[in-house]
Motif scaffolding. Structure first.
Motif, short mmCIF file in Angstrom:
data_model
loop_
_atom_site.label_atom_id
_atom_site.label_comp_id
_atom_site.label_asym_id
_atom_site.label_seq_id
_atom_site.Cartn_x
_atom_site.Cartn_y
_atom_site.Cartn_z
N GLU A 83 -0.40 0.81 -6.81
CA GLU A 83 -0.23 1.16 -5.53
C GLU A 83 0.18 2.56 -5.78
O GLU A 83 0.73 2.88 -6.71
CB GLU A 83 0.64 0.42 -4.63
CG GLU A 83 2.13 0.20 -5.18
CD GLU A 83 3.31 0.76 -4.38
OE1 GLU A 83 3.29 0.94 -3.02
OE2 GLU A 83 4.08 1.70 -5.06
N GLU A 116 -6.15 -9.14 -9.12
CA GLU A 116 -6.49 -10.46 -8.22
C GLU A 116 -7.87 -11.12 -8.31
O GLU A 116 -8.73 -10.40 -9.25
CB GLU A 116 -6.48 -9.60 -6.93
CG GLU A 116 -5.13 -8.93 -6.45
CD GLU A 116 -4.99 -8.69 -5.00
OE1 GLU A 116 -4.69 -9.52 -4.10
OE2 GLU A 116 -5.38 -7.41 -4.53
N TYR A 265 10.45 -2.50 1.98
CA TYR A 265 10.18 -2.12 3.21
C TYR A 265 11.42 -2.71 4.04
O TYR A 265 12.27 -3.49 3.66
CB TYR A 265 9.02 -2.78 4.01
CG TYR A 265 7.89 -2.49 3.51
CD1 TYR A 265 7.30 -1.08 3.96
CD2 TYR A 265 6.98 -3.15 2.83
CE1 TYR A 265 5.88 -0.51 3.50
CE2 TYR A 265 5.64 -2.82 2.47
CZ TYR A 265 5.22 -1.33 2.67
OH TYR A 265 3.98 -0.90 2.35
P1 HAM Z 1 -0.79 -2.62 0.23
O1 HAM Z 1 -0.81 -3.47 1.64
O2 HAM Z 1 -0.61 -3.58 -0.93
O3 HAM Z 1 0.15 -1.45 0.74
O4 HAM Z 1 -2.36 -2.01 0.21
C1 HAM Z 1 -2.82 -1.13 1.22
C2 HAM Z 1 -4.29 -1.24 1.41
O5 HAM Z 1 -4.83 -1.32 0.23
C3 HAM Z 1 -4.56 -2.90 2.06
O6 HAM Z 1 -4.33 -2.98 3.52
C4 HAM Z 1 -5.90 -2.95 1.83
O7 HAM Z 1 -6.75 -2.01 2.79
C5 HAM Z 1 -6.11 -2.15 0.21
N1 HAM Z 1 -5.99 -2.99 -0.79
C6 HAM Z 1 -4.72 -3.48 -1.50
N2 HAM Z 1 -5.33 -4.48 -2.49
C7 HAM Z 1 -6.66 -4.23 -2.59
C8 HAM Z 1 -7.57 -4.94 -3.43
N3 HAM Z 1 -7.43 -5.65 -4.39
N4 HAM Z 1 -8.95 -4.66 -2.94
C9 HAM Z 1 -8.99 -3.67 -2.08
N5 HAM Z 1 -8.40 -3.18 -1.21
C10 HAM Z 1 -7.16 -3.37 -1.42
C11 HAM Z 1 0.48 -0.52 -0.39
O8 HAM Z 1 -0.21 -0.52 -1.27
C12 HAM Z 1 1.66 0.46 -0.11
N6 HAM Z 1 1.90 1.26 -1.02
C13 HAM Z 1 1.21 1.05 1.17
C14 HAM Z 1 2.42 1.95 1.87
C15 HAM Z 1 2.40 3.24 1.65
N7 HAM Z 1 3.50 1.53 2.39
C16 HAM Z 1 4.25 2.60 2.72
N8 HAM Z 1 3.57 3.73 2.24
#
Ligand code: HAM
Length: 429
Positions: A83, A116, A265
């Motif tokens: 991320e 995953e 968070y």
């Molecule tokens: P996260 O919920 O882990 O948050 O990922 C954010 C978005 O990335 C998810 O809602 C989804 O749309 C996409 N995503 C996550 N994993 C996958 C996957 N394996 N395949 C496809 N899409 C995926 C974060 O990453 C935090 N860094 C968000 C954040 C930024 N919070 C504060 N600042």
């Protein structure tokens, strides 16, 4: 092709048929963020493993079982970023750009990696566009982040298929008190818990709230509620956010079980979800992380942000057939030339046209061929117009201008008049 030479499972090529939609999506987000005063930051894809352990949390799914971690040739443990928030916090700290309370409104985009189980909407290499804001602690900026995503859904034509879910996790002290109450409640009912939740009871009990097991969900109906444990400051913050969303007319639902899978968070957390993508319905998610910068060795610094999954949003646009029609046409004009002298003239002429009409998408026929076969290629290219030069046109210093989509007959245009003629015709479409 032998399996060992194929792409890694869950890591996809994005083919030429798909890239126009990706580029449209990325350009739409970039110009929207420009419009709100956010600036782009680009971080490396590989970071020290410790960075993610410390920020995302040791007992999260990501750190426990999903990271691509390896030792490099120096024996240092490195990880492909799962991320962007951790890297962004590291970058602002390393460069001192949030020091002295400096506000930073940043965004980034690029691949992320999580081991995953791949399925529709869930991949091992996926792409995010993320936004992070530092040194603004009020609910006004939380609201701005939500407003700008709402505007994006409007521009993409997706407002009717996404729902905003909101919750507040409170301060870390409030969460500790809540955690104790939840653990006490669930420990007394241990035999009713599923195996995964039993494990989480000691490691990360809040994650039990978003368990997918129906019996566990039933058990949680009478469990202590996070909302009852909120500290005053978090409560006021949350009310402030809701008031702003109400004032702006943004619909939302409060989801008291929304806890998010990353540990950093506090206060606001939110997710934009859709029921159109099956199990992987979260298209954008984020929240506030006021303690993270300090936890990583910086001064206390408020932080809030979100990230959206590009694959999921592209899938949504495709499956609902909300791809702008203009994206199906990649070139405007196809230049056919027959004979060596005509080919040379066409090449020179096409460069002059590119000088004068830099936005025109012009493809010059390559590989020769009869007029018939060149015009066939022109037609297949989906271009609007073909330009045609042979010996006769060359002698008269004209170009045959042939509308390909039923917009009239072919006519000869003098070379000098061609740029203006093209400009006028392309403007009409
Ligand atoms: P996260 O919920 O882990 O948050 O990922 C954010 C978005 O990335 C998810 O809602 C989804 O749309 C996409 N995503 C996550 N994993 C996958 C996957 N394996 N395949 C496809 N899409 C995926 C974060 O990453 C935090 N860094 C968000 C954040 C930024 N919070 C504060 N600042």
């Amino acid at each position: 092709m032998s399996k060992s030479l194929q792409a890694i499972r869950g890591m996809n090529d994005i083919l030429p048929e798909q890239t126009p939609l990706w580029r449209y999506f990325e350009a739409t987000v970039a110009s929207l963020l420009d419009g709100y005063g956010y600036r782009q930051i680009r971080m490396p894809i590989v970071e020290a493993t410790e960075l993610f352990k410390r920020s995302i949390g040791e007992v999260t799914d990501i750190v426990e079982k999903e990271m691509y971690t390896f030792d490099d040739r120096n024996g240092d443990s490195l990880t492909l970023r799962p991320e962007g928030t951790a890297s962004c916090v590291r970058a602002v700290l390393e460069h001192g750009i949030t020091g002295g309370g400096q506000v930073q409104k940043l965004w980034y985009q690029g691949p992320m990696f999580r081991h995953e189980r791949p399925q529709k909407g869930r991949y091992r290499q996926f792409h995010q566009i993320g936004v992070e804001v530092f040194n603004l602690d009020g609910p006004d900026i939380d609201a701005e982040l939500i407003l700008l995503t709402w505007r994006l859904w409007g521009e993409l034509g997706l407002r009717d298929v996404v729902t905003l879910e909101l919750n507040s996790l409170g301060s870390s002290e409030a969460r500790v008190r809540y955690r104790e109450a939840l653990v006490a409640f669930l420990s007394a009912r241990l035999e009713l818990l599923d195996e995964d939740s039993k494990r989480r009871l000691t490691s990360n009990p809040l994650r039990i709230l978003d368990s997918k097991v129906p019996e566990t969900q039933a058990l949680l109906t009478d469990a202590p509620k996070l909302a009852d444990y909120l500290d005053e400051a978090s409560r006021v913050h949350f009310e402030g956010l809701k008031a702003r969303l109400d004032a702006a007319g943004i619909p939302y639902v409060i989801n008291p079980k929304l806890v998010r899978g990353l540990d950093y968070y506090c206060k606001t957390v939110f997710e934009w979800v859709t029921d159109q993508l099956g199990a992987q319905g979260t298209v954008c998610a984020g929240g506030r992380y006021d303690g993270l910068v300090e936890q990583m060795g910086g001064k206390p610094t408020a932080g809030v942000g979100f990230a959206m999954g590009i694959e999921r949003l592209v899938l949504l646009l495709e499956s609902l057939e909300r791809v702008p029609a203009a994206l199906s046409r990649q070139i405007d004009v196809y230049f056919c030339a027959f004979g060596e002298a005509a080919e040379l003239a066409a090449l020179a002429l096409s460069e002059t046209l590119r000088d004068q009409l830099p936005h025109m998408r012009l493809q010059v026929n390559a590989g020769g061929g009869s007029f018939k076969s060149q015009l066939k290629k022109a037609d297949k290219s989906a271009a609007l117009f073909a330009l045609v030069v042979g010996d006769n046109e060359l002698a008269e210093r004209v170009v045959g201008f042939k509308p390909l989509r039923g917009q009239g007959e072919q006519q000869n245009i003098a070379w000098d008049a061609l740029p203006a003629h093209l400009a006028a015709n392309l403007n009409q479409v």
